[in-house]
Enzyme design. Structure first.
Site, PDB file in Angstrom:
ATOM      1  N   GLY A  56      10.204 -41.106 -37.063  1.00 26.98           N
ATOM      2  CA  GLY A  56       9.162 -41.110 -37.939  1.00 26.98           C
ATOM      3  C   GLY A  56       8.569 -42.382 -38.268  1.00 26.98           C
ATOM      4  O   GLY A  56       8.211 -42.588 -39.305  1.00 26.98           O
ATOM      5  N   ARG A  61       4.851 -19.645 -30.871  1.00 24.10           N
ATOM      6  CA  ARG A  61       4.240 -20.755 -31.359  1.00 24.10           C
ATOM      7  C   ARG A  61       3.040 -20.530 -32.346  1.00 24.10           C
ATOM      8  O   ARG A  61       2.887 -21.066 -33.250  1.00 24.10           O
ATOM      9  CB  ARG A  61       3.362 -21.095 -30.092  1.00 24.10           C
ATOM     10  CG  ARG A  61       3.018 -22.602 -30.189  1.00 24.10           C
ATOM     11  CD  ARG A  61       2.394 -23.082 -28.852  1.00 24.10           C
ATOM     12  NE  ARG A  61       3.309 -23.120 -27.598  1.00 24.10           N
ATOM     13  CZ  ARG A  61       4.272 -24.078 -27.366  1.00 24.10           C
ATOM     14  NH1 ARG A  61       4.359 -25.219 -28.357  1.00 24.10           N
ATOM     15  NH2 ARG A  61       4.843 -23.949 -26.429  1.00 24.10           N
ATOM     16  N   MET A 114       6.928 -33.051 -31.252  1.00 25.03           N
ATOM     17  CA  MET A 114       7.137 -32.755 -29.936  1.00 25.03           C
ATOM     18  C   MET A 114       7.022 -31.322 -29.607  1.00 25.03           C
ATOM     19  O   MET A 114       7.339 -30.770 -28.521  1.00 25.03           O
ATOM     20  CB  MET A 114       8.837 -33.120 -29.608  1.00 25.03           C
ATOM     21  CG  MET A 114       9.166 -34.317 -29.907  1.00 25.03           C
ATOM     22  SD  MET A 114       8.255 -35.492 -29.129  1.00 25.03           S
ATOM     23  CE  MET A 114       9.017 -35.449 -27.441  1.00 25.03           C
ATOM     24  N   ASN A 174      -3.376 -37.746 -32.629  1.00 19.15           N
ATOM     25  CA  ASN A 174      -2.133 -37.841 -31.887  1.00 19.15           C
ATOM     26  C   ASN A 174      -2.031 -39.392 -31.398  1.00 19.15           C
ATOM     27  O   ASN A 174      -2.829 -39.863 -31.178  1.00 19.15           O
ATOM     28  CB  ASN A 174      -1.807 -36.972 -30.563  1.00 19.15           C
ATOM     29  CG  ASN A 174      -0.335 -36.925 -30.160  1.00 19.15           C
ATOM     30  OD1 ASN A 174       0.781 -37.145 -30.606  1.00 19.15           O
ATOM     31  ND2 ASN A 174      -0.401 -36.875 -28.730  1.00 19.15           N
ATOM     32  N   HIS A 204       0.278 -41.555 -28.251  1.00 22.80           N
ATOM     33  CA  HIS A 204       0.958 -41.233 -27.228  1.00 22.80           C
ATOM     34  C   HIS A 204       1.346 -42.597 -26.641  1.00 22.80           C
ATOM     35  O   HIS A 204       0.346 -43.478 -26.358  1.00 22.80           O
ATOM     36  CB  HIS A 204       0.247 -40.272 -26.057  1.00 22.80           C
ATOM     37  CG  HIS A 204       1.116 -39.980 -24.769  1.00 22.80           C
ATOM     38  ND1 HIS A 204       1.927 -39.097 -24.739  1.00 22.80           N
ATOM     39  CD2 HIS A 204       0.940 -40.616 -23.419  1.00 22.80           C
ATOM     40  CE1 HIS A 204       2.650 -39.195 -23.567  1.00 22.80           C
ATOM     41  NE2 HIS A 204       1.993 -39.855 -22.728  1.00 22.80           N
ATOM     42  N   ASP A 228      -2.007 -33.718 -24.395  1.00 19.18           N
ATOM     43  CA  ASP A 228      -2.432 -35.476 -24.607  1.00 19.18           C
ATOM     44  C   ASP A 228      -3.939 -35.560 -23.858  1.00 19.18           C
ATOM     45  O   ASP A 228      -4.178 -36.437 -22.885  1.00 19.18           O
ATOM     46  CB  ASP A 228      -1.442 -36.140 -23.767  1.00 19.18           C
ATOM     47  CG  ASP A 228      -0.193 -36.131 -24.059  1.00 19.18           C
ATOM     48  OD1 ASP A 228      -0.002 -36.029 -25.665  1.00 19.18           O
ATOM     49  OD2 ASP A 228       1.022 -36.031 -23.329  1.00 19.18           O
TER      50      ASP A 228
HETATM   51  C1  GRF Z   1       6.347 -42.494 -30.231  1.00 16.24           C
HETATM   52  O1  GRF Z   1       6.542 -43.371 -29.211  1.00 16.24           O
HETATM   53  C2  GRF Z   1       5.085 -41.583 -29.982  1.00 16.24           C
HETATM   54  O2  GRF Z   1       4.037 -42.419 -29.170  1.00 16.24           O
HETATM   55  C3  GRF Z   1       5.518 -40.413 -29.204  1.00 16.24           C
HETATM   56  O3  GRF Z   1       6.587 -40.305 -29.943  1.00 16.24           O
HETATM   57  C4  GRF Z   1       7.369 -41.558 -30.358  1.00 16.24           C
HETATM   58  C5  GRF Z   1       7.633 -41.302 -31.779  1.00 16.24           C
HETATM   59  O4  GRF Z   1       8.179 -42.330 -32.508  1.00 16.24           O
HETATM   60  N1  GRF Z   1       4.657 -39.455 -29.356  1.00 16.24           N
HETATM   61  P1  GRF Z   1       8.362 -42.157 -34.068  1.00 16.24           P
HETATM   62  O5  GRF Z   1       8.963 -40.839 -34.538  1.00 16.24           O
HETATM   63  O6  GRF Z   1       6.865 -42.301 -34.648  1.00 16.24           O
HETATM   64  O7  GRF Z   1       9.207 -43.316 -34.485  1.00 16.24           O
END
Ligand code: GRF
Length: 204
Positions: free
Chosen positions: A11, A64, A89, A106, A108, A144
């Site tokens: 997070g 889902r 995820m 989002n 990525h 994505d």
């Molecule tokens: C980040 O690298 C984000 O881009 C990807 O998952 C990771 C999450 O990191 N989708 P965090 O939980 O925000 O530290």
């Protein structure tokens, strides 16, 4: 702007957005709720430490869509207008995307459309690109894929591992996500098909 943040793990992007809201860097906004699909996500405690309501909504063997319906109802019960996926995820169902169309973001850790999906840093290193980075984008039904709001490029060094590259990129992720949320919440950007443009300012 009432913001809901979805996480699955540590997070750090959630913390960056919440701190930016709480410090006024993202004005007139509130992080109303943080939701994790994993009950043990470290980010849940971090959100509570920041004074934000944080709940786990686990899948529990449901489809889902059934899972997403519960998440959407928690978001709506908290008055959430903008949903930020931050290391969440799971792919969203069409039901979820429809409920918040054009109000889901989002982040990525690559320069999309390169290296979608899991292990983006490994993919970038294996491919041999010299630049990677991060992308903040709107979420649609595809992985994505939605319209891109902001990207930052980061150099890939000869001796990089997935871990070292990810450590370099994550700092830019935090800056980028805060900036993208600020611009959207301030009404500074608009969608034109797949293109996100600065909203034209009209003189009164
Ligand atoms: C980040 O690298 C984000 O881009 C990807 O998952 C990771 C999450 O990191 N989708 P965090 O939980 O925000 O530290």
């Amino acid at each position: 702007m009432k913001i809901g943040i979805l996480i699955s793990g540590r997070g750090s992007n959630m913390v960056a957005i919440t701190e930016a809201v709480q410090s006024g860097l993202i004005p007139d906004s509130e992080v109303a709720v943080v939701i994790s699909d994993k009950s043990k996500a470290a980010g849940l405690e971090k959100a509570r430490a920041l004074g934000v309501e944080a709940v786990a909504v686990t899948r529990k063997g449901r489809t889902r869509e059934e899972h997403d319906k519960e998440i959407v109802s928690v978001l709506q019960a908290n008055g959430v207008e903008l949903v930020c996926l931050a290391g969440y995820m799971r792919l969203l169902s069409p039901y979820f995307v429809k409920a918040y169309r054009n109000w889901i973001l989002n982040i990525h850790p690559s320069l999309l459309p390169s290296f979608k999906g899991l292990d983006a840093h490994e993919q970038a290193i294996e491919y041999g690109v010299k630049l990677s980075g991060c992308t903040v984008h709107f979420v649609d039904e595809h992985l994505d894929h939605g319209a891109i709001i902001l990207q930052k490029a980061v150099e890939v060094k000869d001796d990089d591992t997935a871990e070292s590259l990810s450590k370099r990129i994550i700092k830019y992720e935090h800056e980028s996500y805060v900036e993208a949320v600020r611009r959207l919440a301030a009404g500074e950007i608009e969608l034109d098909g797949r293109r996100v443009k600065n909203r034209q300012k009209h003189d009164c």
